[in-house]
Design a protein around this motif. Structure first.
Motif, mmCIF file in Angstrom:
data_model
loop_
_atom_site.group_PDB
_atom_site.id
_atom_site.type_symbol
_atom_site.label_atom_id
_atom_site.label_comp_id
_atom_site.label_asym_id
_atom_site.label_seq_id
_atom_site.Cartn_x
_atom_site.Cartn_y
_atom_site.Cartn_z
ATOM 1 N N GLY A 13 -46.122 -57.296 -56.248
ATOM 2 C CA GLY A 13 -45.976 -57.443 -57.687
ATOM 3 C C GLY A 13 -45.722 -56.100 -58.329
ATOM 4 N N PHE A 14 -45.640 -56.130 -59.630
ATOM 5 C CA PHE A 14 -45.362 -54.928 -60.401
ATOM 6 C C PHE A 14 -46.371 -54.807 -61.524
ATOM 7 N N THR A 19 -45.556 -53.727 -71.439
ATOM 8 C CA THR A 19 -44.728 -54.927 -71.239
ATOM 9 C C THR A 19 -44.264 -55.532 -72.557
ATOM 10 N N GLY A 20 -44.938 -55.209 -73.653
ATOM 11 C CA GLY A 20 -44.564 -55.748 -74.957
ATOM 12 C C GLY A 20 -43.727 -54.790 -75.775
ATOM 13 N N VAL A 38 -47.768 -57.769 -64.096
ATOM 14 C CA VAL A 38 -48.949 -57.682 -64.956
ATOM 15 C C VAL A 38 -48.837 -56.410 -65.795
ATOM 16 N N GLU A 39 -49.571 -56.404 -66.902
ATOM 17 C CA GLU A 39 -49.645 -55.210 -67.754
ATOM 18 C C GLU A 39 -50.488 -54.162 -67.036
ATOM 19 N N ALA A 40 -49.978 -52.940 -67.011
ATOM 20 C CA ALA A 40 -50.696 -51.845 -66.345
ATOM 21 C C ALA A 40 -51.744 -51.267 -67.290
ATOM 22 N N ALA A 67 -54.709 -50.345 -58.731
ATOM 23 C CA ALA A 67 -55.374 -51.440 -59.444
ATOM 24 C C ALA A 67 -54.685 -52.762 -59.160
ATOM 25 N N LEU A 68 -53.354 -52.759 -59.054
ATOM 26 C CA LEU A 68 -52.604 -53.979 -58.732
ATOM 27 C C LEU A 68 -52.974 -54.468 -57.332
ATOM 28 N N LEU A 69 -52.985 -53.547 -56.363
ATOM 29 C CA LEU A 69 -53.317 -53.928 -54.988
ATOM 30 C C LEU A 69 -54.757 -54.406 -54.860
#
Length: 182
Positions: A13-14, A19-20, A38-40, A67-69
């Motif tokens: 994912g990314f 994102t907004g 997802v929003e970072a 954090a994503l992983l």
């Protein structure tokens, strides 16, 4: 996508920052390609621990990837294609109110410093009155310059007022469609 795939790793994912706003286009592209986005956001404890590190895009990207992983990110990007987004865009357009106010203030500033004979002539006049009554002023003197400036600023006010009315009508239409009971 090509860059991420060139790394030779499995893409899970990314995590995209903004994102907004600034990341909206990339977010749409990745989601359109079926990717998980997802929003970072940084967890509060992470912000506290790294407060003194300063701003670093490289460090921020590394933190977001970790954090994503670790599946610590859960904020899904907002959908950017419905009535709510349209309303936000219209609100930006409607910000012409500020430009209109600036034009009115400029007219007042021109009149404050104008010779008494002109200032008295336009005391209490509205922008529309000035725009419609004021003839184009030939000549090069101070009075002609003041009259041209007032006419142009009044035209700007009129045009911006028309834009504001149009934006308000569009906003009202969208709000009624979205919340008819209001």
């Amino acid at each position: 996508m090509a860059w991420a795939q060139s790394l030779g790793k499995e893409m899970r994912g990314f995590a995209i920052e903004g994102t907004g706003s600034y990341g909206a286009s990339l977010t749409r592209h990745l989601q359109g390609a079926g990717q998980f986005v997802v929003e970072a956001t940084r967890p509060r404890r992470d912000r506290m621990a790294h407060r003194n590190d300063g701003k670093s895009d490289t460090k921020d990207a590394l933190r977001a990837a970790k954090a994503l992983l670790a599946e610590e990110l859960a904020v899904a990007p907002k959908q950017r294609d419905g009535d709510v987004e349209a309303l936000g865009t219209l609100q930006v357009w409607r910000s012409a109110v500020k430009s209109r106010t600036s034009a009115i203030n400029a007219m007042r500033a021109v009149l404050v410093t104008a010779p008494d004979r002109l200032r008295d002539q336009f005391r209490g006049a509205t922008n529309v009155l000035i725009e419609t009554v004021l003839p184009a002023s030939p000549g090069n003197g101070l009075d002609a310059s003041i009259l041209r400036a007032l006419r142009q600023l009044a035209r700007r006010c009129k045009s911006l007022t028309e834009e504001i009315v149009e934006a308000d009508e569009e906003i009202d239409r969208l709000v009624r469609r979205r919340a008819p009971q209001s």
